[in-house]
Design an enzyme around this catalytic site. Structure first.
Site, mmCIF file in Angstrom:
data_model
loop_
_atom_site.group_PDB
_atom_site.id
_atom_site.type_symbol
_atom_site.label_atom_id
_atom_site.label_comp_id
_atom_site.label_asym_id
_atom_site.label_seq_id
_atom_site.Cartn_x
_atom_site.Cartn_y
_atom_site.Cartn_z
ATOM 1 N N CYS A 36 0.868 -1.179 0.000
ATOM 2 C CA CYS A 36 0.000 0.000 0.000
ATOM 3 C C CYS A 36 0.911 1.237 0.000
ATOM 4 O O CYS A 36 1.735 1.401 0.901
ATOM 5 C CB CYS A 36 -0.862 -0.043 1.257
ATOM 6 N N CYS B 290 -1.248 3.947 -6.500
ATOM 7 C CA CYS B 290 -2.060 3.279 -5.465
ATOM 8 C C CYS B 290 -2.269 1.866 -5.977
ATOM 9 O O CYS B 290 -2.580 1.668 -7.160
ATOM 10 C CB CYS B 290 -3.402 4.001 -5.308
HETATM 11 N N1 DGL Z 1 -4.078 0.619 -1.924
HETATM 12 C C1 DGL Z 1 -3.647 1.736 -1.192
HETATM 13 C C2 DGL Z 1 -2.473 2.483 -1.783
HETATM 14 O O1 DGL Z 1 -1.684 1.899 -2.469
HETATM 15 C C3 DGL Z 1 -4.632 2.551 -0.413
HETATM 16 C C4 DGL Z 1 -5.959 2.824 -0.998
HETATM 17 C C5 DGL Z 1 -6.871 3.410 0.059
HETATM 18 O O2 DGL Z 1 -7.275 2.650 0.945
HETATM 19 O O3 DGL Z 1 -7.150 4.615 -0.020
HETATM 20 O O4 DGL Z 1 -2.276 3.647 -1.534
#
Ligand code: DGL
Length: 281
Positions: free
Chosen positions: A79, A193
């Protein structure tokens, strides 16, 4: 019973929800014999609209759980948002544990760009983070980066709400400007993301195939393998697996709606899993 050899222990992977599965997919391709424990912190998703204090607390609670209950040998923070907020405190708190984070692929994007114009889609928290600011500062003078905070997009992907996905992808790519390979156009779009990898087809349809998408799942998987090998924690790659097969995953856990992860695994990784409910702190 003897404790399992360090290399036989699983690798922990976490994200706010289903986005980190795009990283898990790359990890399983790179390290097919390894076992992975995946935690989706759906109860606190989306991370991208939360403050650093909460992101740090959640990241540490998940790391504690993965260490105490699964004895993980490495942790992949799948993430961008949690990496930006918590990777330094995680590394400080668990100095023995190899911890691999993910950041928007700005460097490879600007290196491959011919027009020198790169679009970047990420969560608001990632773009506002100090870590991202430093990354951008380090690339000063190499090209132009057009930043777009994509509020709501990770949530729409999480719920597989295709109408909202289409509306938001179109709204955000339009707001960024023109994509293409002519001067003044963005010829590269960074998916900052991990959720956005799952809407690559929708984004390509909007920006055209003269512009390429850049995500960081594969480089993170390679980095994980390098680190495990360097620390002699990689499983000996002696077993033979049928093409495309992967070792048994050690488990899937969600702090929220378990059905979201089961459906996402089937839809995008073509695997049937039974996610277990997890309560943390
Ligand atoms: N998948 C996450 C990222 O790479 C976070 C997405 C979220 O929960 O806002 O930032």
């Amino acid at each position: 019973m003897n404790a399992p050899a360090a290399s036989a222990r699983p690798i922990g992977v976490f994200d706010s929800g289903v986005g980190g599965l795009s990283v898990l997919r790359a990890l399983q391709a790179e390290l097919p014999l390894e076992r992975f424990v995946y935690v989706a912190d759906n109860a606190y998703a989306p991370y991208g609209e939360r403050d650093d204090g909460i992101l740090r607390n959640r990241s540490h609670a998940i790391a504690d759980y993965l260490i105490a209950s699964h004895g993980i040998k490495a942790l992949v923070v799948a993430c961008n948002t949690a990496t930006a907020a918590a990777i330094h405190t995680l590394r400080a708190d668990y100095p023995e544990l190899p911890i691999i984070g993910i950041e928007p692929a700005l460097k490879p994007a600007v290196a491959s760009s011919k027009t020198g114009m790169v679009g970047v889609m990420a969560t608001r928290a990632t773009l506002n983070s100090e870590k991202f600011r430093k990354l951008l500062d380090g690339l000063h003078g190499t090209g132009t980066f057009v930043l777009q905070a994509c509020d709501g997009l990770a949530d729409a992907i999480e719920r597989f709400d295709s109408t909202r996905i289409q509306t938001l992808c179109s709204q955000y790519t339009r707001a960024m400007g023109r994509f293409g390979n002519a001067a003044g156009q963005m010829d590269c779009l960074v998916l900052g993301c991990t959720h956005y990898a799952f809407v690559a087809a929708e984004l390509t349809a909007l920006i055209g195939d003269q512009a390429s998408l850049m995500e960081a799942g594969v480089p993170v998987a390679r980095q994980t393998r390098r680190l495990l090998e360097k620390m002699q924690l990689a499983l000996p790659q002696t077993q033979h697996l049928a093409d495309g097969a992967t070792a048994q995953t050690a488990g899937f856990y969600s702090t929220g709606n378990v059905a979201l992860l089961d459906a996402a695994m089937l839809r995008w990784l073509h695997r049937e899993v039974k996610t277990l409910a997890l309560q943390l702190g």
